[in-house]
Design a protein around this motif. Sequence first.
Motif, PDB file in Angstrom:
ATOM      1  N   UNK A 180     -23.198  -1.246   4.238  1.00  0.00           N
ATOM      2  CA  UNK A 180     -22.075  -1.412   3.306  1.00  0.00           C
ATOM      3  C   UNK A 180     -21.696  -0.074   2.680  1.00  0.00           C
ATOM      4  N   UNK A 181     -22.705   0.683   2.248  1.00  0.00           N
ATOM      5  CA  UNK A 181     -22.450   1.986   1.638  1.00  0.00           C
ATOM      6  C   UNK A 181     -21.877   2.943   2.676  1.00  0.00           C
ATOM      7  N   UNK A 182     -22.404   2.888   3.898  1.00  0.00           N
ATOM      8  CA  UNK A 182     -21.908   3.752   4.971  1.00  0.00           C
ATOM      9  C   UNK A 182     -20.434   3.506   5.232  1.00  0.00           C
ATOM     10  N   UNK A 183     -20.036   2.254   5.240  1.00  0.00           N
ATOM     11  CA  UNK A 183     -18.642   1.904   5.502  1.00  0.00           C
ATOM     12  C   UNK A 183     -17.728   2.530   4.457  1.00  0.00           C
ATOM     13  N   UNK A 184     -18.135   2.424   3.186  1.00  0.00           N
ATOM     14  CA  UNK A 184     -17.329   3.005   2.124  1.00  0.00           C
ATOM     15  C   UNK A 184     -17.240   4.513   2.217  1.00  0.00           C
ATOM     16  N   UNK A 185     -18.349   5.161   2.568  1.00  0.00           N
ATOM     17  CA  UNK A 185     -18.370   6.616   2.654  1.00  0.00           C
ATOM     18  C   UNK A 185     -17.599   7.126   3.870  1.00  0.00           C
ATOM     19  N   UNK A 186     -17.541   6.349   4.921  1.00  0.00           N
ATOM     20  CA  UNK A 186     -16.715   6.747   6.072  1.00  0.00           C
ATOM     21  C   UNK A 186     -15.263   6.914   5.643  1.00  0.00           C
ATOM     22  N   UNK A 187     -14.743   5.896   4.961  1.00  0.00           N
ATOM     23  CA  UNK A 187     -13.355   5.949   4.500  1.00  0.00           C
ATOM     24  C   UNK A 187     -13.159   7.091   3.514  1.00  0.00           C
ATOM     25  N   UNK A 188     -14.156   7.288   2.641  1.00  0.00           N
ATOM     26  CA  UNK A 188     -14.073   8.346   1.642  1.00  0.00           C
ATOM     27  C   UNK A 188     -14.044   9.723   2.301  1.00  0.00           C
ATOM     28  N   UNK A 189     -14.873   9.941   3.325  1.00  0.00           N
ATOM     29  CA  UNK A 189     -14.910  11.229   4.004  1.00  0.00           C
ATOM     30  C   UNK A 189     -13.583  11.523   4.688  1.00  0.00           C
ATOM     31  N   UNK A 190     -12.994  10.513   5.290  1.00  0.00           N
ATOM     32  CA  UNK A 190     -11.707  10.703   5.956  1.00  0.00           C
ATOM     33  C   UNK A 190     -10.631  11.119   4.948  1.00  0.00           C
ATOM     34  N   UNK A 191     -10.599  10.437   3.797  1.00  0.00           N
ATOM     35  CA  UNK A 191      -9.629  10.780   2.745  1.00  0.00           C
ATOM     36  C   UNK A 191      -9.911  12.172   2.179  1.00  0.00           C
TER      37      UNK A 191
END
Length: 230
Positions: free
Chosen positions: A166-177
Amino acid sequence: MSILVENLSKTFGDFKALDHINLEIKAGGLIALVGGSGSGKSTLLRVIAGLESPDQGRVWLSGRDATTLSIQEREIGFVFQSYALFEHMTVYENIAFGLDARNVTSATIANRVKQILQLIQLEGFDWRYPGQLSGGQRQRVALARALAIEPKVLLLDEPFGALDSKVRKGLRNWLRRLHEQVPVTTVFVTHDEEEAMEIASEIVVLERGHIHHMGSPQDVYGHLSLQGRF
Protein backbone atom coordinates in the motif's frame (compact mmCIF):
# COMPACT_ATOMS: atom_id res chain seq x y z
CA MET A 1 22.60 15.57 -17.37
CA SER A 2 22.88 12.82 -19.98
CA ILE A 3 24.52 9.47 -19.17
CA LEU A 4 26.47 7.32 -21.61
CA VAL A 5 27.68 3.88 -20.56
CA GLU A 6 30.27 2.58 -23.01
CA ASN A 7 31.34 -1.07 -23.25
CA LEU A 8 31.07 -1.54 -19.49
CA SER A 9 32.15 -4.80 -17.82
CA LYS A 10 32.45 -5.73 -14.14
CA THR A 11 33.44 -9.05 -12.58
CA PHE A 12 33.31 -10.19 -8.95
CA GLY A 13 35.54 -13.26 -8.66
CA ASP A 14 34.18 -15.75 -11.19
CA PHE A 15 30.87 -13.91 -11.53
CA LYS A 16 30.45 -11.53 -14.47
CA ALA A 17 27.97 -8.92 -13.20
CA LEU A 18 28.17 -6.72 -16.33
CA ASP A 19 29.25 -7.92 -19.76
CA HIS A 20 30.01 -5.17 -22.31
CA ILE A 21 27.03 -2.95 -21.48
CA ASN A 22 26.25 -0.01 -23.78
CA LEU A 23 23.48 2.38 -22.72
CA GLU A 24 22.53 6.00 -23.40
CA ILE A 25 20.19 7.92 -21.07
CA LYS A 26 18.96 11.35 -22.15
CA ALA A 27 19.00 14.32 -19.79
CA GLY A 28 15.84 14.62 -17.71
CA GLY A 29 14.77 11.00 -18.23
CA LEU A 30 13.14 8.75 -15.64
CA ILE A 31 14.63 5.33 -16.34
CA ALA A 32 14.03 1.98 -14.67
CA LEU A 33 16.61 -0.81 -14.58
CA VAL A 34 14.68 -4.07 -14.24
CA GLY A 35 15.86 -7.63 -13.74
CA GLY A 36 16.06 -10.53 -11.37
CA SER A 37 18.70 -11.22 -8.76
CA GLY A 38 22.15 -11.30 -10.38
CA SER A 39 21.03 -9.54 -13.55
CA GLY A 40 23.49 -6.68 -13.01
CA LYS A 41 21.03 -3.84 -12.42
CA SER A 42 22.37 -2.71 -9.02
CA THR A 43 25.97 -3.12 -10.15
CA LEU A 44 25.29 -0.92 -13.17
CA LEU A 45 23.74 1.73 -10.92
CA ARG A 46 26.72 1.63 -8.53
CA VAL A 47 29.21 1.95 -11.39
CA ILE A 48 27.34 4.99 -12.74
CA ALA A 49 27.42 6.47 -9.22
CA GLY A 50 31.14 5.84 -8.75
CA LEU A 51 30.59 3.39 -5.88
CA GLU A 52 32.13 0.60 -7.99
CA SER A 53 34.92 0.83 -10.57
CA PRO A 54 34.45 -1.00 -13.88
CA ASP A 55 36.97 -3.56 -15.08
CA GLN A 56 36.45 -2.28 -18.59
CA GLY A 57 34.59 0.56 -20.29
CA ARG A 58 33.68 4.14 -19.48
CA VAL A 59 30.93 6.28 -17.97
CA TRP A 60 30.27 9.65 -19.59
CA LEU A 61 28.18 12.38 -17.94
CA SER A 62 27.09 15.12 -20.35
CA GLY A 63 30.02 14.29 -22.62
CA ARG A 64 32.58 14.29 -19.79
CA ASP A 65 34.53 11.14 -18.98
CA ALA A 66 33.51 10.47 -15.37
CA THR A 67 34.92 6.94 -15.06
CA THR A 68 37.50 7.84 -12.43
CA LEU A 69 35.61 10.69 -10.72
CA SER A 70 34.26 10.38 -7.18
CA ILE A 71 30.52 10.40 -6.45
CA GLN A 72 30.87 14.00 -5.23
CA GLU A 73 32.61 15.09 -8.43
CA ARG A 74 29.87 13.45 -10.48
CA GLU A 75 27.19 15.58 -8.73
CA ILE A 76 25.06 12.52 -8.07
CA GLY A 77 22.44 11.87 -5.39
CA PHE A 78 22.09 8.22 -4.32
CA VAL A 79 19.22 6.67 -2.34
CA PHE A 80 19.44 3.18 -0.86
CA GLN A 81 16.61 0.75 -0.07
CA SER A 82 17.56 0.88 3.62
CA TYR A 83 17.08 4.71 3.79
CA ALA A 84 20.56 5.09 5.42
CA LEU A 85 19.31 8.00 7.53
CA PHE A 86 21.30 9.16 10.54
CA GLU A 87 19.14 7.99 13.44
CA HIS A 88 20.67 10.48 15.91
CA MET A 89 19.87 13.42 13.63
CA THR A 90 16.53 15.15 13.11
CA VAL A 91 14.78 15.32 9.74
CA TYR A 92 16.16 18.84 9.32
CA GLU A 93 19.71 17.74 10.13
CA ASN A 94 19.50 14.73 7.81
CA ILE A 95 18.37 16.86 4.87
CA ALA A 96 20.94 19.57 5.67
CA PHE A 97 23.84 17.11 6.01
CA GLY A 98 25.14 17.29 2.44
CA LEU A 99 24.77 21.07 2.31
CA ASP A 100 26.59 21.51 5.61
CA ALA A 101 29.44 19.33 4.34
CA ARG A 102 29.77 21.74 1.39
CA ASN A 103 30.09 24.72 3.77
CA VAL A 104 26.81 26.28 2.64
CA THR A 105 25.69 29.16 4.87
CA SER A 106 23.14 28.48 7.64
CA ALA A 107 20.61 30.86 6.08
CA THR A 108 20.86 29.13 2.68
CA ILE A 109 20.55 25.72 4.32
CA ALA A 110 17.45 26.77 6.25
CA ASN A 111 15.79 28.07 3.09
CA ARG A 112 16.70 24.98 1.07
CA VAL A 113 15.46 22.56 3.76
CA LYS A 114 12.18 24.48 3.98
CA GLN A 115 11.71 24.21 0.20
CA ILE A 116 12.53 20.50 0.22
CA LEU A 117 10.15 19.75 3.11
CA GLN A 118 7.36 21.42 1.15
CA LEU A 119 8.30 19.43 -1.94
CA ILE A 120 8.14 16.09 -0.12
CA GLN A 121 5.00 17.16 1.81
CA LEU A 122 6.57 16.85 5.27
CA GLU A 123 6.28 20.43 6.52
CA GLY A 124 6.30 20.50 10.31
CA PHE A 125 8.42 17.34 10.61
CA ASP A 126 11.70 19.30 10.88
CA TRP A 127 12.64 18.27 14.41
CA ARG A 128 11.39 14.72 14.45
CA TYR A 129 13.86 11.85 14.43
CA PRO A 130 13.79 8.99 11.88
CA GLY A 131 12.51 6.60 14.54
CA GLN A 132 9.38 8.76 14.85
CA LEU A 133 8.51 8.41 11.15
CA SER A 134 6.70 5.77 9.12
CA GLY A 135 8.59 3.78 6.48
CA GLY A 136 7.15 5.88 3.68
CA GLN A 137 8.07 9.12 5.46
CA ARG A 138 11.61 7.87 6.08
CA GLN A 139 12.05 7.07 2.39
CA ARG A 140 10.81 10.54 1.44
CA VAL A 141 13.39 12.06 3.80
CA ALA A 142 16.10 9.92 2.18
CA LEU A 143 15.04 11.26 -1.22
CA ALA A 144 14.95 14.79 0.17
CA ARG A 145 18.49 14.49 1.49
CA ALA A 146 19.67 13.39 -1.97
CA LEU A 147 17.80 16.24 -3.68
CA ALA A 148 18.94 18.93 -1.24
CA ILE A 149 22.39 19.16 -2.85
CA GLU A 150 20.70 19.74 -6.24
CA PRO A 151 22.32 16.75 -7.98
CA LYS A 152 22.56 16.51 -11.75
CA VAL A 153 21.64 12.79 -11.55
CA LEU A 154 19.47 10.94 -9.00
CA LEU A 155 20.09 7.19 -8.57
CA LEU A 156 17.67 5.01 -6.58
CA ASP A 157 18.46 1.40 -5.64
CA GLU A 158 15.21 -0.50 -4.91
CA PRO A 159 13.85 2.64 -3.19
CA PHE A 160 10.53 1.08 -2.15
CA GLY A 161 11.65 -2.52 -1.64
CA ALA A 162 11.39 -2.47 2.16
CA LEU A 163 7.84 -1.06 2.24
CA ASP A 164 4.46 -2.76 2.20
CA SER A 165 2.41 -2.79 -1.00
CA LYS A 166 0.00 0.00 0.00
CA VAL A 167 2.80 2.41 0.92
CA ARG A 168 4.74 1.45 -2.21
CA LYS A 169 1.76 2.26 -4.40
CA GLY A 170 1.46 5.73 -2.91
CA LEU A 171 5.17 6.43 -3.24
CA ARG A 172 5.21 5.34 -6.88
CA ASN A 173 2.69 8.04 -7.74
CA TRP A 174 4.53 10.53 -5.54
CA LEU A 175 7.88 9.85 -7.25
CA ARG A 176 6.36 10.34 -10.68
CA ARG A 177 4.85 13.69 -9.63
CA LEU A 178 8.12 14.71 -7.96
CA HIS A 179 10.04 14.06 -11.17
CA GLU A 180 7.62 16.32 -13.05
CA GLN A 181 8.39 19.10 -10.56
CA VAL A 182 12.14 18.45 -10.39
CA PRO A 183 13.09 16.88 -13.76
CA VAL A 184 16.58 15.72 -12.74
CA THR A 185 17.86 12.71 -14.70
CA THR A 186 16.71 9.77 -12.57
CA VAL A 187 17.63 6.09 -12.78
CA PHE A 188 16.02 3.60 -10.41
CA VAL A 189 16.52 -0.11 -9.88
CA THR A 190 13.60 -2.44 -9.23
CA HIS A 191 12.86 -6.15 -9.57
CA ASP A 192 9.15 -5.27 -9.84
CA GLU A 193 8.28 -4.97 -13.53
CA GLU A 194 4.84 -3.52 -12.80
CA GLU A 195 6.44 -0.82 -10.66
CA ALA A 196 8.74 0.08 -13.54
CA MET A 197 5.78 0.24 -15.96
CA GLU A 198 3.95 2.63 -13.65
CA ILE A 199 6.81 5.05 -12.96
CA ALA A 200 9.38 5.06 -15.76
CA SER A 201 9.40 6.80 -19.12
CA GLU A 202 11.84 4.16 -20.38
CA ILE A 203 12.71 0.68 -19.10
CA VAL A 204 15.95 -1.29 -19.45
CA VAL A 205 15.60 -5.04 -18.83
CA LEU A 206 18.83 -6.76 -17.76
CA GLU A 207 19.57 -10.47 -17.67
CA ARG A 208 22.90 -12.08 -16.69
CA GLY A 209 24.88 -8.89 -17.14
CA HIS A 210 23.43 -8.05 -20.57
CA ILE A 211 20.74 -5.64 -21.74
CA HIS A 212 17.98 -8.02 -22.81
CA HIS A 213 15.52 -5.36 -23.97
CA MET A 214 14.83 -1.64 -23.62
CA GLY A 215 12.10 0.74 -24.66
CA SER A 216 8.96 2.54 -23.54
CA PRO A 217 6.73 0.89 -20.91
CA GLN A 218 4.27 -0.08 -23.67
CA ASP A 219 7.02 -1.62 -25.79
CA VAL A 220 8.53 -3.54 -22.86
CA TYR A 221 5.10 -4.71 -21.71
CA GLY A 222 4.44 -6.17 -25.17
CA HIS A 223 7.86 -7.84 -25.23
CA LEU A 224 7.48 -9.38 -21.77
CA SER A 225 3.89 -10.44 -22.48
CA LEU A 226 5.13 -12.49 -25.43
CA GLN A 227 7.48 -14.24 -23.00
CA GLY A 228 4.59 -14.99 -20.65
CA ARG A 229 5.91 -12.70 -17.90
CA PHE A 230 2.63 -10.73 -17.74
